[in-house]
Design an enzyme around this catalytic site. Structure first.
Site, short mmCIF file in Angstrom:
data_model
loop_
_atom_site.label_atom_id
_atom_site.label_comp_id
_atom_site.label_asym_id
_atom_site.label_seq_id
_atom_site.Cartn_x
_atom_site.Cartn_y
_atom_site.Cartn_z
N CYS A 2 3.97 -1.12 12.22
CA CYS A 2 4.01 -0.51 13.55
C CYS A 2 3.29 0.83 13.53
CB CYS A 2 5.44 -0.31 13.97
SG CYS A 2 6.47 -1.75 13.72
N ARG A 27 -4.05 -1.70 13.62
CA ARG A 27 -2.98 -2.11 12.70
C ARG A 27 -2.26 -3.37 13.18
NH1 ARG A 27 -1.54 2.22 9.50
NH2 ARG A 27 0.61 1.54 9.29
N TRP A 83 5.19 -4.16 15.76
CA TRP A 83 4.84 -5.46 15.17
C TRP A 83 6.20 -6.04 14.81
CZ3 TRP A 83 0.23 -7.94 13.32
CH2 TRP A 83 0.45 -8.97 12.40
N GLY A 110 9.08 0.36 9.91
CA GLY A 110 9.72 -0.09 8.68
C GLY A 110 11.02 -0.82 8.96
N LYS A 495 -10.94 -15.01 -5.10
CA LYS A 495 -11.28 -13.69 -4.57
C LYS A 495 -12.71 -13.33 -4.95
CE LYS A 495 -8.88 -13.25 -2.27
NZ LYS A 495 -7.64 -13.67 -1.70
N GLU A 498 -15.39 -15.57 -3.10
CA GLU A 498 -15.53 -15.43 -1.64
C GLU A 498 -16.15 -14.09 -1.23
OE1 GLU A 498 -12.10 -15.30 1.02
OE2 GLU A 498 -10.86 -14.61 -0.62
N HIS A 514 -11.07 -30.04 -22.78
CA HIS A 514 -11.40 -31.35 -22.19
C HIS A 514 -12.69 -31.29 -21.37
CE1 HIS A 514 -7.61 -32.74 -23.71
NE2 HIS A 514 -7.00 -31.73 -23.11
N LYS A 613 -11.41 -15.15 9.38
CA LYS A 613 -10.05 -14.82 8.94
C LYS A 613 -9.09 -15.98 9.23
CE LYS A 613 -6.93 -12.12 7.26
NZ LYS A 613 -6.96 -11.95 5.82
C1 F6R Z 1 -8.79 -16.23 0.96
C2 F6R Z 1 -8.17 -16.55 2.23
C3 F6R Z 1 -8.05 -17.97 2.61
C4 F6R Z 1 -6.74 -18.24 3.37
C5 F6R Z 1 -6.73 -19.65 3.94
C6 F6R Z 1 -5.42 -19.99 4.61
O1 F6R Z 1 -8.82 -14.86 0.70
O2 F6R Z 1 -7.77 -15.67 2.96
O3 F6R Z 1 -8.17 -18.82 1.52
O4 F6R Z 1 -5.67 -18.06 2.49
O5 F6R Z 1 -7.78 -19.79 4.86
O6 F6R Z 1 -5.16 -19.12 5.67
P1 F6R Z 1 -3.71 -19.00 6.27
O7 F6R Z 1 -2.82 -18.40 5.25
O8 F6R Z 1 -3.86 -18.11 7.48
O9 F6R Z 1 -3.26 -20.38 6.63
#
Ligand code: F6R
Length: 618
Positions: A2, A27, A83, A110, A495, A498, A514, A613
């Site tokens: 928040c 945020r 939030w 919080g 990580k 990507e 293997h 995202k």
């Molecule tokens: C990697 C990443 C993606 C998400 C995936 C699922 O850094 O962010 O692999 O984890 O697209 O997304 P959610 O959790 O929103 O279903």
């Protein structure tokens, strides 16, 4: 997460406060509100949705003939973007919250951990609550302690509150005083000329002043137009130097970090603390009473199926190890895009867990729906209130990581892992598969994770930067791990690929011989997750095999593990915890390593190419 803004001075403050909230919009929030002292009363307006809704509500409120929330001479006020964590997204649950006399208003970020017991105590004393939030407790608690001195009442209330929060209070009878307190959650004072500000982040007042005083953990602040006094809860006044903020607005939004991803990496202690604090009220039990599944189902379920995508899938894998070890329930899992199309066997006695930070991932939602249609009970673990996953599930366990802007999941991942640990412990507790002593130790261990995350980031950051510097031009990285180290290796590899576009692979270390071992030579850095576990010795043999082929080994190890450091070229240590909890720490150096490699290659880490995202379409 928040947002808080407070102002006391000589300027009309409605617009100042709402402008401050606008700077905190990044945020994330689902409702907002503002209270000012105007014309001898506290005038408060709250609205669900965005700040345009709040502005419209303020306008309507003014034109209805009530004392205008904006009308001069309102020169003191508090405002908030919420939030939702405790209680639904409703106007009643939006802040500010008042006491029974409507003379005290507070805004809080919080979580108040002991909200349930305080609410009961206060209700027994005759206090009437108007919201479902933990925050409202604070205004009533201050009311109970108020005997003419707001600072004293806040101090005494602070002593009774447990949790992880920051709040600001004002009282109608003190029209030139704000009193704020901080326990863990951030709080910063902005110093003006004949006016002062308080906020949960610097952008809240950066347009007005660059002079700040940082409030430290466990401190109380009194703010008047003339000055700011920071003190201990016992009343000892503390000296605090003023700082000058040199960031521009863009940097301020990122909390002074160069990118959202870096900021979010640093928000991980907070994200985990918010996720676990009130669910671990003591050391003997996990409180998941919010789950609308019922204890009986958790006690008797004989199979759990986890479905998720990407990083959420990796969190699910750690959850699988935890649930099987602590609760002895068989767990199966699948990536949601496979599960939904493979005609899976789902029984109406199964518990299916869909993990999705966004709550909108099409494949995960489809897998959850399929399970529900087959009669299974479905639990969603998500970060977003009101998301589709919350509507498609029988029960929801929220992670409380706040809005994540960087495309690469970091703080939402560790919050998901924390949520899976909570679930594993609760299942173990209910089924009697964890002895009380063991449960106590694990709960104590989990409670210490936020501070250990902070410690880890502080100790490995510079090392990760240096290692990235020496390896950022490599063409391929191989990650290996065993047991609970395997999901960490998979997540580290994801990580890096990507955000840096460097090919990576991740393997269960026992699989190396293997096939994948053929990839190794002196040009291949191998990242080995070798934290404490019953299979550490085996992991070390795998590392030796890699070294023997000339590969550079970067190891993640538990502090004090000299045997790992001896076989690795570079070792990044994480603090010691129960070994089952190590993954939530072991992933941190891997996030930082990926971050610095991408950074060194000049890439946009917040928005990698081809990625969004939220993946809402098939
Ligand atoms: C990697 C990443 C993606 C998400 C995936 C699922 O850094 O962010 O692999 O984890 O697209 O997304 P959610 O959790 O929103 O279903």
């Amino acid at each position: 997460m928040c947002g808080i803004v407070g102002y006391v001075g000589d300027r009309p403050c409605r617009d100042l406060l709402i402008a401050g909230l606008e700077k905190l919009e990044y945020r994330g929030y689902d409702s907002a509100g503002v209270s000012v002292i105007s014309d001898g009363e506290i005038d408060s307006v709250r609205a669900v949705g965005n700040l345009a809704n709040l502005r419209a509500a303020v306008e309507e409120h003014s034109s209805n003939g009530s004392v205008a929330v904006a009308a001069p001479p309102a020169t003191i006020g508090v405002a908030h973007t919420r939030w939702a964590t405790h209680g639904r997204v409703t106007e009643e649950n939006a802040h500010p919250h008042g006491d029974c006399t409507d003379k005290i208003h507070i805004v809080l970020n919080g979580i108040v951990e002991n909200h349930a017991e305080l609410r009961k105590e206060l209700a027994d004393d005759g206090h009437v609550f108007t919201s479902e939030t933990d925050a409202e407790i604070v205004s009533h608690l201050i009311e109970r302690h108020y005997e003419g001195d707001l600072v004293d009442a806040v101090r005494r209330s602070f002593g009774e509150l447990r949790g992880h929060y920051a709040f600001v209070a004002m009282h109608l009878d003190h029209a030139d005083l704000l009193v704020a307190a901080r326990k863990e959650c951030p709080l910063i004072v902005g110093i003006g000329d004949g006016e002062n500000f308080v906020g949960s982040a610097i952008p809240a007042f950066l347009a007005e002043t660059r002079r700040v005083k940082m409030v430290e953990n466990g401190e109380i602040v009194t703010i008047t137009p003339e000055g700011v006094e920071i003190s201990t809860p016992e009343g000892e006044v503390l000296e605090r130097e003023e700082d000058e903020v040199t960031w521009d607005e863009d940097a301020a939004e990122k909390g002074g970090y160069p990118t959202f991803m870096k900021k979010e990496i640093h928000e991980q202690p907070d994200a985990v603390a918010e996720t676990i604090t009130d669910r671990l009220p003591g050391l003997d039990s996990v409180d998941l009473s919010e789950l609308e599944l019922g204890d009986e189902l958790l006690r008797t379920v004989d199979r759990i199926v986890i479905v998720a995508c990407g990083t959420s899938y990796h969190a699910g894998m750690i959850g699988r190890y935890a649930i099987e070890k602590w609760a002895r329930v068989p767990v199966e899992m699948d990536v949601a895009s496979e599960f939904r199309y493979r005609d899976p066997v789902i029984r109406d006695t199964d518990l299916v867990i869909g993990i999705t930070q966004s709550g909108e991932t099409a494949d995960t939602l489809a897998a959850m729906r399929l399970a529900r249609e087959a009669g299974a009970k479905v639990l969603a673990i998500t970060n977003i209130m009101g998301s589709q996953a919350t509507r498609d599930a029988d029960a929801v366990l929220f992670t409380r990581a706040g809005l994540e802007i960087g495309v690469a999941a970091t703080k939402t991942f560790v919050s998901q892992v924390a949520a899976m640990y909570l679930l594993g412990l609760r299942l173990g507790e209910l089924r009697g598969t964890l002895a009380p002593d063991e449960l106590r130790e694990l709960i104590a261990g989990l409670k210490s994770i936020p501070s250990k995350i902070e410690e880890t980031i502080a100790t490995v950051d510079a090392r990760c930067k240096a290692i990235a510097r020496s390896h950022h031009e490599r063409r391929f990285f191989l990650y290996i791990g065993r047991h609970i180290g395997l999901p960490v290796a998979l997540e580290g590899a994801l990580k890096l690929k990507e955000i840096s576009y460097i090919p990576t692979d991740a393997y269960a270390a026992g699989e190396m011989k293997h096939g994948p071992i053929a990839l190794l030579d002196e040009s291949t850095p191998i990242v080995a997750v070798a934290t404490d576990s019953p299979v550490l010795e085996k992991m070390l043999s795998n590392v030796e095999e890699a070294r023997a082929r000339g590969a550079d080994v970067i190891a993640i190890a538990t502090e004090g593990s000299d045997n790992v450091a001896e076989v690795a070229d570079q070792t990044l240590f994480v603090p010691r915890t129960d070994w089952m909890l190590q993954p939530i720490l072991a992933v941190l150096p891997l996030q930082l390593l990926a971050y610095y490699i991408a950074w060194d290659n000049g890439l946009n880490v917040d928005q990698p190419r081809n990625l969004a995202k939220t993946v809402t379409v098939e």
